[in-house]
Design a protein around this motif. Structure first.
Motif, PDB file in Angstrom:
ATOM      1  N   THR A  60     -26.771 -35.517 -14.956  1.00  0.00           N
ATOM      2  CA  THR A  60     -26.628 -36.923 -14.567  1.00  0.00           C
ATOM      3  C   THR A  60     -25.172 -37.253 -14.266  1.00  0.00           C
ATOM      4  OG1 THR A  60     -27.440 -39.139 -15.107  1.00  0.00           O
ATOM      5  CG2 THR A  60     -26.274 -37.988 -16.867  1.00  0.00           C
ATOM      6  N   SER A  75     -23.280 -44.939 -20.792  1.00  0.00           N
ATOM      7  CA  SER A  75     -23.630 -45.699 -21.982  1.00  0.00           C
ATOM      8  C   SER A  75     -25.005 -45.284 -22.506  1.00  0.00           C
ATOM      9  CB  SER A  75     -23.626 -47.200 -21.663  1.00  0.00           C
ATOM     10  OG  SER A  75     -23.788 -47.972 -22.823  1.00  0.00           O
ATOM     11  N   LYS A  76     -25.942 -45.043 -21.591  1.00  0.00           N
ATOM     12  CA  LYS A  76     -27.270 -44.567 -22.006  1.00  0.00           C
ATOM     13  C   LYS A  76     -27.163 -43.220 -22.706  1.00  0.00           C
ATOM     14  CE  LYS A  76     -31.431 -42.443 -21.464  1.00  0.00           C
ATOM     15  NZ  LYS A  76     -31.711 -41.009 -21.690  1.00  0.00           N
ATOM     16  N   THR A  77     -26.332 -42.342 -22.195  1.00  0.00           N
ATOM     17  CA  THR A  77     -26.113 -41.044 -22.842  1.00  0.00           C
ATOM     18  C   THR A  77     -25.562 -41.238 -24.248  1.00  0.00           C
ATOM     19  OG1 THR A  77     -25.762 -39.880 -20.747  1.00  0.00           O
ATOM     20  CG2 THR A  77     -24.800 -38.884 -22.722  1.00  0.00           C
ATOM     21  N   CYS A  78     -24.627 -42.174 -24.392  1.00  0.00           N
ATOM     22  CA  CYS A  78     -24.058 -42.434 -25.718  1.00  0.00           C
ATOM     23  C   CYS A  78     -25.099 -43.049 -26.653  1.00  0.00           C
ATOM     24  CB  CYS A  78     -22.839 -43.343 -25.595  1.00  0.00           C
ATOM     25  SG  CYS A  78     -21.391 -42.483 -24.935  1.00  0.00           S
ATOM     26  N   ASN A  79     -25.983 -43.872 -26.111  1.00  0.00           N
ATOM     27  CA  ASN A  79     -27.087 -44.380 -26.930  1.00  0.00           C
ATOM     28  C   ASN A  79     -27.933 -43.232 -27.460  1.00  0.00           C
ATOM     29  OD1 ASN A  79     -26.270 -46.990 -26.340  1.00  0.00           O
ATOM     30  ND2 ASN A  79     -27.770 -47.283 -24.711  1.00  0.00           N
ATOM     31  N   ASP A  80     -28.200 -42.250 -26.593  1.00  0.00           N
ATOM     32  CA  ASP A  80     -28.987 -41.085 -27.005  1.00  0.00           C
ATOM     33  C   ASP A  80     -28.271 -40.300 -28.108  1.00  0.00           C
ATOM     34  OD1 ASP A  80     -30.864 -41.787 -25.147  1.00  0.00           O
ATOM     35  OD2 ASP A  80     -30.381 -40.198 -23.714  1.00  0.00           O
ATOM     36  N   ASN A 107     -19.591 -47.100 -25.193  1.00  0.00           N
ATOM     37  CA  ASN A 107     -20.522 -48.189 -24.910  1.00  0.00           C
ATOM     38  C   ASN A 107     -19.767 -49.459 -24.544  1.00  0.00           C
ATOM     39  OD1 ASN A 107     -22.681 -47.011 -27.488  1.00  0.00           O
ATOM     40  ND2 ASN A 107     -23.222 -47.093 -25.332  1.00  0.00           N
ATOM     41  N   VAL A 154     -23.226 -47.406 -16.749  1.00  0.00           N
ATOM     42  CA  VAL A 154     -24.567 -47.608 -17.303  1.00  0.00           C
ATOM     43  C   VAL A 154     -25.157 -46.274 -17.778  1.00  0.00           C
ATOM     44  CG1 VAL A 154     -26.943 -48.198 -16.690  1.00  0.00           C
ATOM     45  CG2 VAL A 154     -25.074 -49.721 -16.040  1.00  0.00           C
ATOM     46  N   LYS A 155     -25.035 -45.254 -16.961  1.00  0.00           N
ATOM     47  CA  LYS A 155     -25.614 -43.963 -17.325  1.00  0.00           C
ATOM     48  C   LYS A 155     -24.852 -43.302 -18.472  1.00  0.00           C
ATOM     49  CE  LYS A 155     -27.025 -41.379 -13.867  1.00  0.00           C
ATOM     50  NZ  LYS A 155     -26.973 -40.676 -12.562  1.00  0.00           N
TER      51      LYS A 155
END
Length: 478
Positions: free
Chosen positions: A212, A295-300, A340, A292-293
């Motif tokens: 990604t 941040s999503k990776t960091c959420n994971d 994030n 955005v992507k």
């Protein structure tokens, strides 16, 4: 160089006389701007890449005007030397105007003109402020307007900042790729909608993080290329008023050489290019996508490392600091958290840029200063956050292999692997029984004689496909 202590000098502009510090390389226009815009505290001097870009544009202009006979060899040489001083890091502290300013960037252009003029005067053997020998507007700004110099400098600076972000993203991607190889043999349960799905490897999960990022690197490179169309030479509104007919071509040729960007080119329609900030909107959109992507990776990462006892606890992030002033032993995922927050800022900057772009009127957008400030912040903060994520988090991640392996055999989701062989109805009944009794799917499948343990192991291993990042012939350890 100017003496450390010198009496104030008086300079004159449209509004009248004003005292300027005697040792200042800036002049009356800069002083007024500094007084008028005490807005963000983020000054031009805090953005050396932008200052160097401004000096590059001014130097290219001097070269073009010299070659076209519009500027004497003596004046051109002094201006070029002054610009080289600035490009080499000197006098940056003289750029004292706030990055957020009224006037569509005029104060920034004036600040540059005055600093360059006064440094050029020194090269000619004159004192600061002796503009009769070399003038900030008549000579340094010859054939130019804020409306073509300022956006051109912004684009040159953004190109340089994008290169830094691309380097940081490549390092982060390589860190994920290294973990993908390291975790190629670590089996785990994949999840959809936070529920158990089907088995995969932790290596595949980290390979997806890398992929990604690679996609976003490609989009960012495309965005950088679009910055290379310039309105330099268009002067006030794109009609080339007060510029030599050949100035535009000569100036951009010189700017290519100075910046090392071979794809710089003049816009086909300078009037349109002077009022249009669509490229900044597009670049901001790309940066928002990256944010955005990421941040999503960091959420994971935060989810996968949650616990350690009451969460998923699949991976361990390297501990960086004590996590609580009241809870002993607590360690928080501080690196993903800071990434994030940078992402949230970038998304907010995109809204600002969108509104500023929409707010332009007729032949000029007056709000390019806030566009520039927002893009510079997004790029510099994303670069820092990406670097920190790679160096202080990803490279130190470890996997809880035994726990992950056990969860695969305990998961209800494992039944999906066996469903094509034992049949959907049998699979449904086993899933219901496993959920009701707490027994594992693999145990029930084996107990009912539907599959042997060897077959179970074989099915799980067989469904896992090696990723391009894993070594050929690698196997999954169950």
């Amino acid at each position: 160089m100017a003496p450390t202590h010198a009496p104030p000098r008086v300079e004159h502009d449209l509004l009248g006389d004003l005292e300027v510090p005697g040792n200042a390389y800036y002049g009356v226009h800069t002083v007024r701007a500094a007084e008028n815009f005490p807005i963000s505290g983020s000054l031009l001097s805090d953005h050396p890449i932008f200052i160097r870009a401004l000096a590059s544009v001014k130097q290219a202009a001097a070269v073009a005007n010299r070659d076209l006979g519009m500027l004497s060899e003596e004046k051109a040489r002094a201006i070029i030397l002054a610009c080289e001083d600035i490009r080499n890091g000197r006098l940056h502290d003289q750029f004292i105007v706030d990055l957020i300013q009224g006037g569509a960037g005029t104060s920034t252009n004036m600040n540059a003109n005055e600093v360059i003029s006064n440094r050029a005067l020194e090269h000619l053997g004159h004192r600061l402020g002796q503009y009769s020998y070399l003038h900030p507007l008549q000579d340094v700004n010859l054939g130019q307007s804020t409306n073509d110099v300022y956006p051109t400098a912004i684009k040159i600076a953004l190109d340089a900042q994008i290169r830094l972000l691309l380097d940081a993203m490549a390092q982060l991607r390589e860190s994920f790729e290294a973990k993908a190889v390291e975790f190629a043999d670590v089996i785990k349960m994949g999840r959809t909608q936070l529920q158990d799905a089907v088995p995969m490897t932790l290596g595949q999960e980290f390979a997806a993080f890398a992929a990604t990022l690679a996609e976003d690197e490609a989009r960012l490179q495309e965005g950088a290329f679009l910055l290379h169309e310039l309105n330099l030479g268009g002067t006030a509104i794109g009609t080339e008023l007060n510029a030599h007919p050949a100035y535009r071509t000569r100036a951009i040729d010189a700017l290519r050489e100075l910046t090392g960007i071979p794809t710089l080119q003049s816009a086909t329609d300078l009037v349109e290019a002077t009022q249009d900030v669509g490229v900044f909107v597009q670049l901001s959109g790309i940066l928002k996508r990256v944010a955005v992507k990421l941040s999503k990776t960091c959420n994971d990462l935060r989810l996968l490392s949650s616990g350690p006892r009451a969460g998923l606890n699949e991976i361990n992030l390297p501990p960086r600091q004590a996590g609580s002033s009241i809870m002993p032993g607590k360690v928080n995922p501080v690196i993903p958290e800071v990434v994030n927050q940078v992402a949230f800022e970038v998304i907010g900057n995109d809204v600002t840029i969108t509104l500023a772009a929409e707010g332009g009127q007729l032949q000029l957008n007056a709000f390019e200063p806030i566009i520039a400030r927002s893009l510079f912040a997004s790029l510099s903060h994303l670069t820092a956050a990406t670097t920190v994520l790679a160096e202080k988090c990803i490279r130190g991640i470890t996997a809880n292999r035994e726990l992950l392996n056990a969860r695969v055999y305990e998961s209800i989701g494992l039944i999906t692997v066996f469903s094509p062989v034992i049949g959907y109805e049998n699979a449904t009944e086993i899933a219901k029984e496993a959920l009701a009794t707490g027994q594992s799917v693999s145990h029930l499948v084996r107990e009912k004689g539907l599959l042997t343990q060897e077959q179970i192991d074989s099915f799980i291993a067989g469904m896992l496909r090696p990723t391009p990042l894993t070594e050929a012939g690698s196997t999954v350890s169950i």
